[in-house]
Design a protein around this motif. Structure first.
Motif, short mmCIF file in Angstrom:
data_model
loop_
_atom_site.label_atom_id
_atom_site.label_comp_id
_atom_site.label_asym_id
_atom_site.label_seq_id
_atom_site.Cartn_x
_atom_site.Cartn_y
_atom_site.Cartn_z
N VAL A 89 0.72 -1.15 -0.47
CA VAL A 89 -0.31 -0.20 -0.14
C VAL A 89 1.10 0.91 0.13
N VAL A 90 0.34 2.11 -0.36
CA VAL A 90 1.35 3.09 -1.09
C VAL A 90 0.40 4.84 -0.90
N SER A 91 1.02 5.97 -0.19
CA SER A 91 -0.31 7.04 0.08
C SER A 91 0.43 8.62 0.22
N ASP A 92 -0.10 9.03 -0.74
CA ASP A 92 0.93 10.27 -1.05
C ASP A 92 -0.54 11.22 0.02
N GLY A 93 0.34 11.95 1.05
CA GLY A 93 -0.77 13.37 1.98
C GLY A 93 -0.74 14.50 0.90
N VAL A 94 -2.48 14.80 0.37
CA VAL A 94 -2.58 16.17 0.09
C VAL A 94 -1.80 17.11 0.89
N SER A 95 -0.94 17.73 -0.37
CA SER A 95 0.11 18.68 0.87
C SER A 95 -0.88 20.12 0.91
N SER A 96 -2.04 19.99 0.14
CA SER A 96 -3.23 21.66 0.48
C SER A 96 -3.59 21.00 1.59
N SER A 97 -4.24 19.99 1.76
CA SER A 97 -4.79 19.71 3.47
C SER A 97 -3.68 19.55 4.05
N ASP A 98 -5.01 19.46 5.74
CA ASP A 98 -4.02 20.18 7.26
C ASP A 98 -3.44 18.48 7.07
N ASP A 99 -2.82 18.43 7.99
CA ASP A 99 -2.07 16.94 8.50
C ASP A 99 -2.14 15.88 7.54
N PRO A 100 -1.40 16.22 6.02
CA PRO A 100 -1.37 15.44 5.75
C PRO A 100 -1.01 13.75 5.85
N GLN A 101 -0.23 14.04 6.46
CA GLN A 101 0.97 13.45 6.57
C GLN A 101 -0.06 12.70 7.88
N ALA A 102 -0.76 12.67 8.35
CA ALA A 102 -1.67 11.91 9.08
C ALA A 102 -2.65 11.10 8.68
N ALA A 103 -3.08 11.64 7.27
CA ALA A 103 -4.36 10.86 6.32
C ALA A 103 -3.87 10.18 5.33
N SER A 104 -2.40 9.93 5.06
CA SER A 104 -1.32 8.94 4.48
C SER A 104 -0.92 7.75 4.83
N GLY A 105 -0.28 8.35 6.68
CA GLY A 105 -0.12 7.09 7.86
C GLY A 105 -1.88 5.86 7.61
N ALA A 106 -2.68 6.86 8.40
CA ALA A 106 -3.77 6.13 8.75
C ALA A 106 -4.30 4.77 7.63
N ALA A 107 -4.26 5.89 5.99
CA ALA A 107 -4.57 4.90 5.47
C ALA A 107 -3.85 4.03 5.13
N VAL A 108 -2.28 3.82 4.60
CA VAL A 108 -1.79 3.10 4.53
C VAL A 108 -1.48 1.62 5.93
N ARG A 109 -2.20 1.93 6.91
CA ARG A 109 -2.32 1.50 7.80
C ARG A 109 -3.53 0.43 7.87
N ALA A 110 -4.30 1.10 7.64
CA ALA A 110 -5.84 0.04 7.50
C ALA A 110 -5.74 -0.09 5.86
N GLY A 111 -5.51 0.14 5.14
CA GLY A 111 -5.37 -0.86 4.06
C GLY A 111 -4.95 -1.87 4.26
N LEU A 112 -3.39 -2.03 4.40
CA LEU A 112 -3.20 -2.87 4.86
C LEU A 112 -3.30 -3.94 5.61
N GLU A 113 -3.61 -3.76 6.99
CA GLU A 113 -4.69 -4.41 7.80
C GLU A 113 -5.83 -4.96 7.68
N ALA A 114 -6.67 -4.18 6.56
CA ALA A 114 -7.79 -5.27 6.05
C ALA A 114 -7.93 -6.15 4.96
N THR A 115 -6.83 -5.66 4.09
CA THR A 115 -6.50 -7.09 2.94
C THR A 115 -5.73 -7.55 2.96
N VAL A 116 -4.99 -8.18 4.72
CA VAL A 116 -4.80 -9.21 5.17
C VAL A 116 -5.29 -9.56 5.60
#
Length: 337
Positions: free
Chosen positions: A99-126
């Protein structure tokens, strides 16, 4: 890789003790980035000074990942995760999940969004794979979980944390083939990159949601379609891809994950499957790489010319030499011939 589906529960042995369930090795994500304050150290060109914490890399054998802050950005808003689901009896990989995610820099806390996406996406897929589900079930489940996790990061739609998303599951398909299933929202990409000379593309029969290959050799190709202004121009026949990428709105996203979009922001045909045979590699990457090198044939040589961990590092170094104007994330999963 073993072509069998992952069992929910294996049969008990003669003593009545069930064997261990499929094990998984998880890539440890780097520490979550704190909000960036004032930058006090700069290099000779006026860019934020680089340090060892600007890069995270891991090699699981079946997949190698690397993410780098780049040169001009003060923080890495990209995130990557991967898992190898193994047969506990043999240690052989049953499936590889990326899983790869790129935070949208124009949004608030994009690194929080990308981190949440890769963790949840990986966990559910596995989890779906471990329960005996197919990749066709697991990949959409990971996408839905990632979308929900990002929405939960910031419910306020005003500049809500947001990100792109691309994921893949790789597993055996018969004695010689491999099945690659991908999904994406935004403009992070997946590529199949063939080692050596590519065959004629006429060997590939493509349908909207499924690409079936009957020939032993599969040409290098992009597996995902960007949800971007540039892609919309191409789809409408207004411009070719090169001209569209020169449009100042080229990287404007039409779909993304975040509280400021719908609960299901992905397109109806965002899940795609490719049956292929090696040698070659599956590449997942953020636009920090493909901004500088996007053609599948051009990517194939550096991506397949070395061991995956070395090739991933070389691709990141290439992007840095080209300017490093964005965060750079690369994941490579080799497919043997």
């Amino acid at each position: 890789m073993d072509p069998r589906p992952l069992p929910v529960e294996a049969a008990a042995d003669g003593a009545g003790t069930p064997p261990a369930p499929p094990a998984r090795r998880r890539v440890a994500l780097p520490p979550e980035n704190a909000p960036v304050g004032e930058v006090h150290e700069f290099d000779a060109d006026g860019n934020p000074a680089r340090s060892e914490s600007d890069r995270f890399a891991a090699d699981l054998g079946a997949v190698a990942v690397i993410t780098d802050r780049g040169i001009t950005h003060a923080r890495n808003d990209d995130a990557v995760s991967a898992a190898v689901v193994e047969d506990p009896a043999t240690g052989r990989p049953l499936a590889t999940v990326i899983v790869v995610s790129d935070g949208v820099s124009s949004s608030d806390d994009p690194q929080a969004a990308s981190g949440a996406a890769v963790r949840a996406g990986l966990e559910a897929t596995v989890a779906v794979l471990e329960a005996g589900g197919t990749a066709a079930d697991a990949v959409p489940a990971g996408l839905e979980a990632a979308a929900a996790a990002v929405r939960a990061v910031g419910a306020d739609v005003e500049n809500a944390p947001s990100c792109t998303f691309v994921s893949a599951v790789v597993h055996a398909d018969g004695p010689d083939g491999v099945l690659i299933t991908v999904a994406n929202v935004g403009d992070s990409r997946a590529y199949w990159l063939r080692a050596g000379a590519a065959p004629d593309s006429a060997s590939v029969a493509t349908q909207p949601e499924f690409s079936v290959v009957t020939d032993v050799a599969v040409p290098s190709q992009r597996l995902t379609v960007d949800d971007s202004w540039a892609q919309a121009l191409v789809d409408a026949g207004a411009m070719d891809e090169q001209a569209a990428m020169r449009d100042p709105r080229a990287h404007t996203l039409l779909r993304w994950l975040g509280a400021d979009t719908s609960a299901k922001p992905w397109s109806d045909d965002c899940v795609r499957t490719l049956r292929t045979r090696g040698p070659g590699v599956l590449l997942l990457c953020s636009d920090g790489l493909w901004n500088y090198l996007s053609d599948p044939e051009a990517l194939a040589a550096p991506a397949t010319g070395a061991a995956p961990a070395d090739a991933a590092r070389d691709l990141v170094e290439f992007a840095l030499r080209c300017g490093g104007n964005d965060n750079i994330t690369v994941a490579l999963a080799p497919v043997a011939g």
